[in-house]
Design a protein around this motif. Structure first.
Motif, PDB file in Angstrom:
ATOM      1  N   ASN A 215       0.811  -1.223   0.000  1.00 29.21           N
ATOM      2  CA  ASN A 215       0.000   0.000   0.000  1.00 29.21           C
ATOM      3  C   ASN A 215       0.842   1.269   0.000  1.00 29.21           C
ATOM      4  O   ASN A 215       0.358   2.341   0.366  1.00 29.21           O
ATOM      5  CB  ASN A 215      -0.926   0.003   1.220  1.00 29.21           C
ATOM      6  CG  ASN A 215      -1.997  -1.073   1.137  1.00 29.21           C
ATOM      7  OD1 ASN A 215      -2.390  -1.484   0.045  1.00 29.21           O
ATOM      8  ND2 ASN A 215      -2.476  -1.529   2.286  1.00 29.21           N
ATOM      9  N   GLY A 216       2.103   1.160  -0.400  1.00 27.50           N
ATOM     10  CA  GLY A 216       2.944   2.346  -0.533  1.00 27.50           C
ATOM     11  C   GLY A 216       3.301   3.012   0.769  1.00 27.50           C
ATOM     12  O   GLY A 216       3.517   4.234   0.814  1.00 27.50           O
TER      13      GLY A 216
ATOM     14  N   ARG B 157       0.133   6.002   8.117  1.00 27.23           N
ATOM     15  CA  ARG B 157       1.287   6.040   7.228  1.00 27.23           C
ATOM     16  C   ARG B 157       2.537   5.724   8.035  1.00 27.23           C
ATOM     17  O   ARG B 157       2.904   6.460   8.945  1.00 27.23           O
ATOM     18  CB  ARG B 157       1.419   7.390   6.530  1.00 27.23           C
ATOM     19  CG  ARG B 157       2.683   7.443   5.659  1.00 27.23           C
ATOM     20  CD  ARG B 157       2.673   8.549   4.633  1.00 27.23           C
ATOM     21  NE  ARG B 157       1.692   8.352   3.575  1.00 27.23           N
ATOM     22  CZ  ARG B 157       1.810   7.481   2.581  1.00 27.23           C
ATOM     23  NH1 ARG B 157       2.863   6.668   2.522  1.00 27.23           N
ATOM     24  NH2 ARG B 157       0.872   7.386   1.669  1.00 27.23           N
TER      25      ARG B 157
ATOM     26  N   SER C 294       6.891   6.878   3.763  1.00 26.34           N
ATOM     27  CA  SER C 294       6.464   7.619   2.586  1.00 26.34           C
ATOM     28  C   SER C 294       6.564   6.731   1.346  1.00 26.34           C
ATOM     29  O   SER C 294       7.336   5.766   1.331  1.00 26.34           O
ATOM     30  CB  SER C 294       7.338   8.850   2.387  1.00 26.34           C
ATOM     31  OG  SER C 294       8.652   8.461   1.983  1.00 26.34           O
ATOM     32  N   PRO C 295       5.807   7.045   0.292  1.00 19.06           N
ATOM     33  CA  PRO C 295       5.966   6.289  -0.953  1.00 19.06           C
ATOM     34  C   PRO C 295       7.398   6.315  -1.467  1.00 19.06           C
ATOM     35  O   PRO C 295       7.890   5.321  -2.023  1.00 19.06           O
ATOM     36  CB  PRO C 295       5.007   6.993  -1.920  1.00 19.06           C
ATOM     37  CG  PRO C 295       3.975   7.619  -1.041  1.00 19.06           C
ATOM     38  CD  PRO C 295       4.713   8.030   0.203  1.00 19.06           C
TER      39      PRO C 295
ATOM     40  N   VAL D  88       9.452   3.708   0.444  1.00 20.71           N
ATOM     41  CA  VAL D  88       9.152   2.357  -0.029  1.00 20.71           C
ATOM     42  C   VAL D  88       9.813   2.118  -1.378  1.00 20.71           C
ATOM     43  O   VAL D  88      10.404   1.064  -1.633  1.00 20.71           O
ATOM     44  CB  VAL D  88       7.637   2.120  -0.110  1.00 20.71           C
ATOM     45  CG1 VAL D  88       7.334   0.749  -0.723  1.00 20.71           C
ATOM     46  CG2 VAL D  88       7.005   2.223   1.273  1.00 20.71           C
ATOM     47  N   GLY D  89       9.757   3.134  -2.255  1.00 18.94           N
ATOM     48  CA  GLY D  89      10.393   3.012  -3.558  1.00 18.94           C
ATOM     49  C   GLY D  89      11.892   2.835  -3.448  1.00 18.94           C
ATOM     50  O   GLY D  89      12.490   2.044  -4.189  1.00 18.94           O
TER      51      GLY D  89
ATOM     52  N   PRO E  31       5.023  -6.053  -7.049  1.00 20.83           N
ATOM     53  CA  PRO E  31       4.816  -4.602  -7.013  1.00 20.83           C
ATOM     54  C   PRO E  31       3.739  -4.151  -7.986  1.00 20.83           C
ATOM     55  O   PRO E  31       3.697  -4.567  -9.142  1.00 20.83           O
ATOM     56  CB  PRO E  31       6.192  -4.048  -7.394  1.00 20.83           C
ATOM     57  CG  PRO E  31       7.152  -5.107  -6.956  1.00 20.83           C
ATOM     58  CD  PRO E  31       6.443  -6.408  -7.230  1.00 20.83           C
TER      59      PRO E  31
END
Length: 447
Positions: free
Chosen positions: A319-320, A327, A330-331, A334-335, A402
């Motif tokens: 879920n990013g 939360r 942060s996205p 995760v990236g 992913p």
């Protein structure tokens, strides 16, 4: 012992009853006491972000001293999950980076308080990122978890008690930042860095800032569980006796968390060194100074989790960075975690892929390509990212595709035969036969 299975409908074409029953049968056939059988296992599968299948089979603790019967392997049975723990250490690092409290590309020695260099490459700083991606040029040696009174400096100084003749440094030709070699000591240092940055002991900080956000009651210190949570702690087994002799027709021997139902003393740790299993003395944590040596808490593999709790981490990554409404990362974090930090090249001989089992590595996760020898599916090319765990007989896994919301988690709490036995080899991949049986069945029936 068959305890529980469950499926739920979702927007994809759901498993029909025949498929579910067939998967139930294949997993139940893995339970037993000889050959490739296991004492217990648990698995949860997700499609499009929703749980579609689960099974919890066999025993989490076998009858023996202080126990009149086996305890069933349940959804909340908790085990020392081995290297899956590394993901949680990276969650903590990335959260601290978001807060501006550390930087992955900073020299690790800045945080550790001493110069950390491979003597073969004295001009190359070993960064936090190198530790997290196993490109640091550091090596485990035989012992990488040491008493709380010691400092991690003792791994790296010739006069240090745990120097092992320089065994914790890679030789010339395995350059920091370029050459990959999986090393648990890297994560012991990362835990120590987390302590140095936060001023708190690694396990206590992570419980407050990561595990609580993921609704996880897990711990690194079995004595610190509440009595109710300790009662859920299972044992990891092998058919190997104290002298190191394997006998798959003999009894199971508890290799991790075999407490006979009696909780150990609070604020105490037992060293965990899979390469030197006799180095497992117990020490008090009283008076420990954070930032000197988190290896005794095993940030590389010592987290106790249930299959259910492990699935929370999976959902957060899929879920990013969000778990339920919270939360956690942060996205961007995760990236960064999922991005390939290192990729194997046979031409450049830039690392050890372990027979193709780890073709590339991110930060606390690695990539399993559907067309590689590490693949999970026999007849389909599905790519996954995540991490496995293996120690003392336990096998664990947390992987997802992913962008798809598809993934799975599982825990197996023992093996009846040595992983060096040729029967442990996978039939179509570089994975162990136990892993291959589980993942191929999940692919066939769920994906």
């Amino acid at each position: 012992m068959l305890t529980e299975t469950r499926t739920e409908n979702t927007s994809w074409e759901a498993m029909n009853p025949e498929q579910k029953q067939a998967l139930d049968r294949e997993l139940a056939a893995m339970i037993g006491g000889t050959g490739t059988k296991v004492p217990g296992l648990g698995v949860i599968v997700f499609r499009e972000g929703r749980e579609v299948y689960s099974a919890f089979l066999g025993s989490s603790r076998l009858k023996g001293e202080g126990m009149l019967r086996d305890l069933p392997f349940a959804r909340d049975s908790r085990f020392r999950v081995a290297s899956v723990s590394k993901m949680f250490t990276v969650f903590t690092l990335l959260q601290l980076q978001e807060e501006g409290r550390l930087e992955l590309d900073t020299d690790a020695g800045v945080y550790l308080g001493f110069t950390l260099r491979n003597p073969h490459y004295p001009q190359i700083p070993i960064t936090v990122r190198m530790l997290a991606s196993h490109t640091s040029s550091l090596r485990d040696g035989k012992v990488y978890s040491i008493p709380p009174s010691a400092s991690v400096k003792e791994f790296f100084e010739p006069a240090g008690q745990f120097y092992e003749g320089g065994a914790h440094f890679a030789p010339l030709g395995e350059r920091p930042g370029e050459y990959f070699s999986y090393c648990n000591l890297n994560y012991g240092l990362l835990g120590t860095i987390i302590e140095a940055v936060t001023g708190e002991r690694f396990d206590l900080y992570q419980k407050q800032h990561i595990l609580r956000q993921l609704s996880i009651e897990g711990d690194y210190v079995p004595g610190n569980f509440s009595p109710e949570e300790f009662a859920k702690l299972g044992t990891v087994y092998q058919k190997k006796d104290a002298a190191g002799k394997w006998d798959e027709s003999g009894p199971w021997h508890g290799k991790a968390d075999d407490y006979g139902g009696v909780q150990p003393q609070a604020e105490s740790v037992s060293l965990q060194n899979p390469y030197a299993e006799d180095v497992r003395q117990t020490y008090s944590l009283e008076g420990y100074r954070p930032g000197t040596n988190a290896t005794m808490l095993s940030p590389a593999g010592g987290l106790r989790l249930s299959v259910e709790e492990l699935s929370h981490a999976l959902l957060m990554m899929m879920n990013g960075g969000i778990y339920e409404v919270r939360r956690v990362l942060s996205p961007a974090s995760v990236g960064e975690m999922l991005a390939q930090q290192w990729t194997y090249s046979a031409d450049r001989e830039n690392g050890n892929s372990y027979g193709g089992a780890i073709p590339s590595y991110g930060l606390g996760v690695y990539h399993v390509l559907g067309n590689s020898t590490a693949r999970f599916c026999r007849g389909r090319e599905l790519d996954f990212v995540g991490h496995t765990g293996e120690a003392f007989g336990l096998l664990s896994s947390c992987f997802f595709r992913p962008g798809s919301g598809d993934g799975f988690v599982y825990i197996i709490n023992g093996t009846a035969m040595d992983v060096a036995d040729e029967r442990s080899l996978g039939r179509f991949s570089s994975n162990y036969i136990w892993e291959e049986k589980l993942t191929e069945a999940i692919c066939r029936y769920c994906f």
